[in-house]
Design a protein around this motif. Structure first.
Motif, PDB file in Angstrom:
ATOM      1  N   ALA A  83      -0.921  12.981  13.624  1.00 13.62           N
ATOM      2  CA  ALA A  83       0.354  13.297  12.910  1.00 13.62           C
ATOM      3  C   ALA A  83      -0.257  13.215  11.322  1.00 13.62           C
ATOM      4  O   ALA A  83       0.348  14.082  10.605  1.00 13.62           O
ATOM      5  CB  ALA A  83       1.363  12.359  13.067  1.00 13.62           C
ATOM      6  N   ALA A  84      -0.841  12.207  11.033  1.00 13.79           N
ATOM      7  CA  ALA A  84      -1.042  12.071   9.624  1.00 13.79           C
ATOM      8  C   ALA A  84      -1.837  13.394   9.233  1.00 13.79           C
ATOM      9  O   ALA A  84      -1.918  13.831   7.981  1.00 13.79           O
ATOM     10  CB  ALA A  84      -1.829  10.672   9.314  1.00 13.79           C
ATOM     11  N   MET A  85      -2.660  13.552   9.892  1.00 12.38           N
ATOM     12  CA  MET A  85      -3.761  14.592   9.693  1.00 12.38           C
ATOM     13  C   MET A  85      -2.850  16.138   9.245  1.00 12.38           C
ATOM     14  O   MET A  85      -3.406  16.736   8.746  1.00 12.38           O
ATOM     15  CB  MET A  85      -4.850  14.852  10.915  1.00 12.38           C
ATOM     16  CG  MET A  85      -6.065  15.093  10.341  1.00 12.38           C
ATOM     17  SD  MET A  85      -6.966  15.631  11.609  1.00 12.38           S
ATOM     18  CE  MET A  85      -6.033  17.051  12.133  1.00 12.38           C
TER      19      MET A  85
ATOM     20  N   ILE B 208       0.508   8.601  -3.057  1.00  8.56           N
ATOM     21  CA  ILE B 208       1.672   7.600  -2.698  1.00  8.56           C
ATOM     22  C   ILE B 208       2.902   8.178  -2.284  1.00  8.56           C
ATOM     23  O   ILE B 208       3.370   7.836  -1.095  1.00  8.56           O
ATOM     24  CB  ILE B 208       1.829   6.626  -3.835  1.00  8.56           C
ATOM     25  CG1 ILE B 208       0.308   5.772  -3.905  1.00  8.56           C
ATOM     26  CG2 ILE B 208       3.069   5.710  -3.650  1.00  8.56           C
ATOM     27  CD1 ILE B 208       0.522   4.720  -5.210  1.00  8.56           C
ATOM     28  N   ALA B 209       3.229   9.332  -2.809  1.00  8.20           N
ATOM     29  CA  ALA B 209       4.414  10.066  -2.669  1.00  8.20           C
ATOM     30  C   ALA B 209       4.198  10.643  -1.280  1.00  8.20           C
ATOM     31  O   ALA B 209       5.257  10.727  -0.263  1.00  8.20           O
ATOM     32  CB  ALA B 209       4.682  11.181  -3.716  1.00  8.20           C
ATOM     33  N   HIS B 210       3.004  11.123  -0.908  1.00 10.45           N
ATOM     34  CA  HIS B 210       3.011  11.786   0.437  1.00 10.45           C
ATOM     35  C   HIS B 210       2.902  10.572   1.403  1.00 10.45           C
ATOM     36  O   HIS B 210       3.635  11.036   2.609  1.00 10.45           O
ATOM     37  CB  HIS B 210       1.662  12.450   0.365  1.00 10.45           C
ATOM     38  CG  HIS B 210       0.996  13.035   1.708  1.00 10.45           C
ATOM     39  ND1 HIS B 210       0.382  12.300   2.604  1.00 10.45           N
ATOM     40  CD2 HIS B 210       1.374  14.199   2.208  1.00 10.45           C
ATOM     41  CE1 HIS B 210       0.098  13.016   3.618  1.00 10.45           C
ATOM     42  NE2 HIS B 210       1.042  14.225   3.495  1.00 10.45           N
ATOM     43  N   TRP B 211       2.413   9.660   1.209  1.00  4.69           N
ATOM     44  CA  TRP B 211       2.615   8.282   2.312  1.00  4.69           C
ATOM     45  C   TRP B 211       4.186   7.928   2.494  1.00  4.69           C
ATOM     46  O   TRP B 211       4.629   7.772   3.723  1.00  4.69           O
ATOM     47  CB  TRP B 211       1.828   7.274   1.803  1.00  4.69           C
ATOM     48  CG  TRP B 211       1.807   6.146   2.999  1.00  4.69           C
ATOM     49  CD1 TRP B 211       1.391   6.053   4.098  1.00  4.69           C
ATOM     50  CD2 TRP B 211       2.799   4.807   2.584  1.00  4.69           C
ATOM     51  NE1 TRP B 211       1.911   5.091   4.759  1.00  4.69           N
ATOM     52  CE2 TRP B 211       2.561   4.240   4.030  1.00  4.69           C
ATOM     53  CE3 TRP B 211       3.424   4.586   2.043  1.00  4.69           C
ATOM     54  CZ2 TRP B 211       3.178   3.031   4.180  1.00  4.69           C
ATOM     55  CZ3 TRP B 211       4.425   3.231   1.907  1.00  4.69           C
ATOM     56  CH2 TRP B 211       4.170   2.741   3.320  1.00  4.69           C
ATOM     57  N   LEU B 212       4.794   7.814   1.331  1.00  2.00           N
ATOM     58  CA  LEU B 212       6.273   7.623   1.548  1.00  2.00           C
ATOM     59  C   LEU B 212       7.209   8.495   2.377  1.00  2.00           C
ATOM     60  O   LEU B 212       7.912   8.020   2.962  1.00  2.00           O
ATOM     61  CB  LEU B 212       6.757   7.363   0.019  1.00  2.00           C
ATOM     62  CG  LEU B 212       6.460   6.346  -0.900  1.00  2.00           C
ATOM     63  CD1 LEU B 212       6.815   6.198  -2.132  1.00  2.00           C
ATOM     64  CD2 LEU B 212       7.036   4.936  -0.069  1.00  2.00           C
TER      65      LEU B 212
ATOM     66  N   GLY C 232       3.875   8.821   5.868  1.00  2.00           N
ATOM     67  CA  GLY C 232       3.611   7.593   6.827  1.00  2.00           C
ATOM     68  C   GLY C 232       4.619   6.492   7.119  1.00  2.00           C
ATOM     69  O   GLY C 232       4.841   6.050   8.355  1.00  2.00           O
ATOM     70  N   LEU C 233       5.459   6.279   6.057  1.00  2.00           N
ATOM     71  CA  LEU C 233       6.786   5.473   6.381  1.00  2.00           C
ATOM     72  C   LEU C 233       7.496   5.704   7.513  1.00  2.00           C
ATOM     73  O   LEU C 233       7.839   4.824   8.284  1.00  2.00           O
ATOM     74  CB  LEU C 233       7.286   5.338   4.907  1.00  2.00           C
ATOM     75  CG  LEU C 233       8.295   3.998   4.542  1.00  2.00           C
ATOM     76  CD1 LEU C 233       7.442   2.820   4.944  1.00  2.00           C
ATOM     77  CD2 LEU C 233       8.738   4.155   3.559  1.00  2.00           C
ATOM     78  N   PRO C 234       7.836   6.926   7.630  1.00  2.00           N
ATOM     79  CA  PRO C 234       8.742   7.541   8.888  1.00  2.00           C
ATOM     80  C   PRO C 234       8.094   6.993  10.180  1.00  2.00           C
ATOM     81  O   PRO C 234       8.965   6.724  10.939  1.00  2.00           O
ATOM     82  CB  PRO C 234       8.644   8.841   8.861  1.00  2.00           C
ATOM     83  CG  PRO C 234       8.569   9.074   7.143  1.00  2.00           C
ATOM     84  CD  PRO C 234       7.443   8.112   6.812  1.00  2.00           C
ATOM     85  N   LEU C 235       6.651   6.981  10.194  1.00  2.00           N
ATOM     86  CA  LEU C 235       6.072   6.831  11.416  1.00  2.00           C
ATOM     87  C   LEU C 235       6.267   5.109  11.760  1.00  2.00           C
ATOM     88  O   LEU C 235       6.527   4.915  12.852  1.00  2.00           O
ATOM     89  CB  LEU C 235       4.348   6.949  11.220  1.00  2.00           C
ATOM     90  CG  LEU C 235       3.961   8.327  11.015  1.00  2.00           C
ATOM     91  CD1 LEU C 235       2.298   8.384  11.190  1.00  2.00           C
ATOM     92  CD2 LEU C 235       4.438   9.370  11.940  1.00  2.00           C
TER      93      LEU C 235
ATOM     94  N   PRO D  20      -1.377   4.185   5.140  1.00  3.48           N
ATOM     95  CA  PRO D  20      -1.826   4.659   3.672  1.00  3.48           C
ATOM     96  C   PRO D  20      -3.442   4.757   3.730  1.00  3.48           C
ATOM     97  O   PRO D  20      -3.658   5.758   2.899  1.00  3.48           O
ATOM     98  CB  PRO D  20      -1.537   3.225   2.844  1.00  3.48           C
ATOM     99  CG  PRO D  20      -0.460   2.516   3.807  1.00  3.48           C
ATOM    100  CD  PRO D  20      -0.934   2.545   5.085  1.00  3.48           C
ATOM    101  N   VAL D  21      -4.280   4.262   4.344  1.00  2.00           N
ATOM    102  CA  VAL D  21      -5.591   4.666   4.451  1.00  2.00           C
ATOM    103  C   VAL D  21      -5.820   6.066   4.796  1.00  2.00           C
ATOM    104  O   VAL D  21      -6.552   6.544   4.168  1.00  2.00           O
ATOM    105  CB  VAL D  21      -6.343   3.513   5.212  1.00  2.00           C
ATOM    106  CG1 VAL D  21      -7.810   3.756   5.306  1.00  2.00           C
ATOM    107  CG2 VAL D  21      -6.126   1.913   4.657  1.00  2.00           C
TER     108      VAL D  21
END
Lengths: 56, 229, 247
Positions: free
Chosen positions: B70-72, B107-111, B114-117, B147-148
């Motif tokens: 999903a991250a990819m 960081i914006a992208h992670w928020l 990533g955060l919803p996951l 985040p990594v």
């Protein structure tokens, strides 16, 4: 040690010889491909050089 | 020259806000990776059978592999639109170091991805019959690990953003680099299932996160400059 | 010294010197290869535990060493590319990748062929084999990236960045895989660990390692010559060189 004994590899022949065979194949391929391309490129350049000389 | 450039901290926050706002305006697109995450996890019981013991054993790995995928899938969004409309070129020309601006974008992208996951984890825990303690550890690993994934993935995106069909190549570049996160994170969740301590794995994930935070912005910025030509 | 390096880095000199060097390197490689093969296949006694199957080691171990070594060379050349933008370093970084991938592939295949009689299966998730597999993916990523980017100079710089990122990650990946392996794998791991290796077994291994190193150098030189000739096809020195050979 006889030749057949050597080839038999103490029963491990089906593993030892393919290993060496594949290694030989891969190493040879890695030299053959650039060598062949180098020949082709040189032949092409030589032809072009001759054409240029003829047209001069 | 025009007015003096705003301070670096303000530029960082402004960029972060802008990216979040942009995602909010296209929120329908942003939730797709999340659905994908849940969908992949749903497919596994259908594929291997719904035996609770089996799911309990496989659950941590399944969730984490799904998280990697999903991250990819969402990675491409970090730079794609900004690359196409020229915003990225403007950022590269600004007075501020590109590596710091890149960090704001990641960081914006992670928020938003990533955060919803992380928030989805309790639901997946139920689906895969993970215990309460395991779900807690799963959330902790997702908090440290995703985040990594964003930070390391950004390097791959920066390298391939100029290519028309970089999608499959991106996965080839990025997935091998995700191996340590996958190992430590899914192992922590597994260990929690057998009541073993997990602090070691979490410390490792934390160390990876710090390392990624400090090191990845530079290659990302350098790769962006190459892609911008 | 710097002067010499600069002259070497100029394409005509490099082409000429490497052309003169290659036959000697080839002869040395052939000599070492024959010595290593005779020593490894014939002179070294069979292992008391593994019998003759351990002779696969003479391909497997040097290949695995080379697969890592070539990645290091790639990353080193990548650093030079990013800092000094030397064209020759670009070519070294880029053209090392397929050779490194070949050695990685060899290490995997021979590891599998060795594992079959030792472990009874073609593949186990042994720490070293797993790391080697991931290394192969890293190489394939480098090759894929280079082929995907059309501007080849930009592609070489992208490869340089990727190689440097990879080289930082390789130890992390390796140690995480080793750690994972100790948790999931039983006693099979220790099978490959030989406490002490007899000298008659070790010497052929070192000779083979040297031979593989030379081979890498030869294969790299051939690829560099080809790349130079293709890139500088219109240059005057190429025309002069060909005319000289014609005469």
């Amino acid at each position: 040690m006889s030749l057949s004994e050597f080839l038999h590899m103490g029963g491990y022949a089906p593993y030892v010889w393919p290993s060496y065979g594949i290694a030989a194949l891969v190493l040879w391929w890695n030299l053959w491909v650039p060598a062949r391309r180098l020949r082709q490129v040189r032949a092409r350049l030589r032809r072009r050089l001759r054409r240029e000389e003829a047209s001069r | 020259m025009s007015a003096p450039a705003p301070r670096l901290g303000r530029a960082f926050l402004a960029l972060l806000r802008r990216d979040l706002l942009l995602t909010y305006r296209h929120r329908a697109e942003a939730v797709n990776p999340l659905f994908f995450f849940v969908l992949v996890v749903t497919l596994f019981p259908l594929g291997v059978g719904a035996d609770a013991k089996l799911l309990h054993a496989m659950g941590p790995g399944v969730v984490w592999v799904a998280a990697l995928l999903a991250a990819m899938l969402s990675l491409d969004g970090i730079f794609r639109s900004d690359f196409e409309d020229g915003t990225l070129e403007q950022l590269a020309l600004s007075a501020h170091p590109l590596s710091v601006l890149v960090l704001a974008k990641v960081i914006a992208h992670w928020l938003v991805t990533g955060l919803p996951l992380l928030l989805m984890a309790p639901l997946l825990g139920i689906l895969l019959s993970l215990s309460g303690a395991q779900t807690g550890v799963l959330m902790a690993t997702l908090a440290l690990g995703t985040p990594v994934l964003s930070l390391v993935g950004a390097i791959g995106v920066a390298l391939t953003v100029g290519l028309r069909r970089g999608g499959v190549l991106l996965s080839l570049l990025v997935l091998p680099l995700y191996v340590p996160v996958l190992i430590f994170a899914s192992n922590a969740v597994q260990a929690a299932g057998s009541g073993l301590p997990v602090s070691g794995q979490l410390f490792m994930l934390g160390a990876l996160l710090v390392l990624a935070l400090v090191l990845t912005p530079w290659p990302t910025a350098a790769a962006l400059r190459i892609s911008l030509g | 010294m710097m002067n010499f390096l600069h002259r070497l880095a100029s394409p005509p000199h490099f082409y000429r010197i490497s052309g003169r060097l290659l036959p000697w390197l080839g002869a040395a490689f052939a000599l070492l290869l024959v010595a290593g093969l005779v020593g490894g296949l014939y002179l070294a006694p069979p292992d008391y535990q593994q019998g003759d199957s351990f002779r696969i080691m003479y391909i497997h171990v040097p290949s695995a060493w080379m697969s890592l070594f070539i990645y290091m060379v790639m990353a080193g050349a990548g650093l030079i590319v990013l800092v000094w933008r030397i064209k020759l370093a670009e070519l070294v970084a880029v053209h090392s990748a397929p050779i490194g991938a070949s050695f990685t592939f060899l290490a995997l295949v021979t590891g599998s062929l060795w594992g079959k009689p030792m472990w009874g299966t073609w593949w186990v998730w042994d720490a070293r084999l797993t790391s080697e597999l991931i290394l192969l993916f890293l190489y394939l990523g480098v090759i894929g990236l280079y082929n995907a980017i059309e501007d080849k100079r930009a592609a070489a710089r992208a490869v340089a960045i990727l190689a440097l990122v990879g080289v930082v990650n390789i130890p992390i990946i390796h140690y995480s895989v080793v750690w994972w392996n100790t948790l999931h794998q039983g006693p099979t791991v220790t099978r490959f660990d030989k406490p002490a290796i007899a000298t008659s077994m070790l010497i052929p291994l070192l000779i083979m390692a040297l031979a593989f190193n030379l081979y890498y150098f030869i294969a790299l030189l051939m690829r560099l010559r080809l790349a130079l000739l293709e890139r500088e096809a219109g240059a005057r020195w190429v025309a002069n060189l060909l005319a000289e050979e014609e005469a």
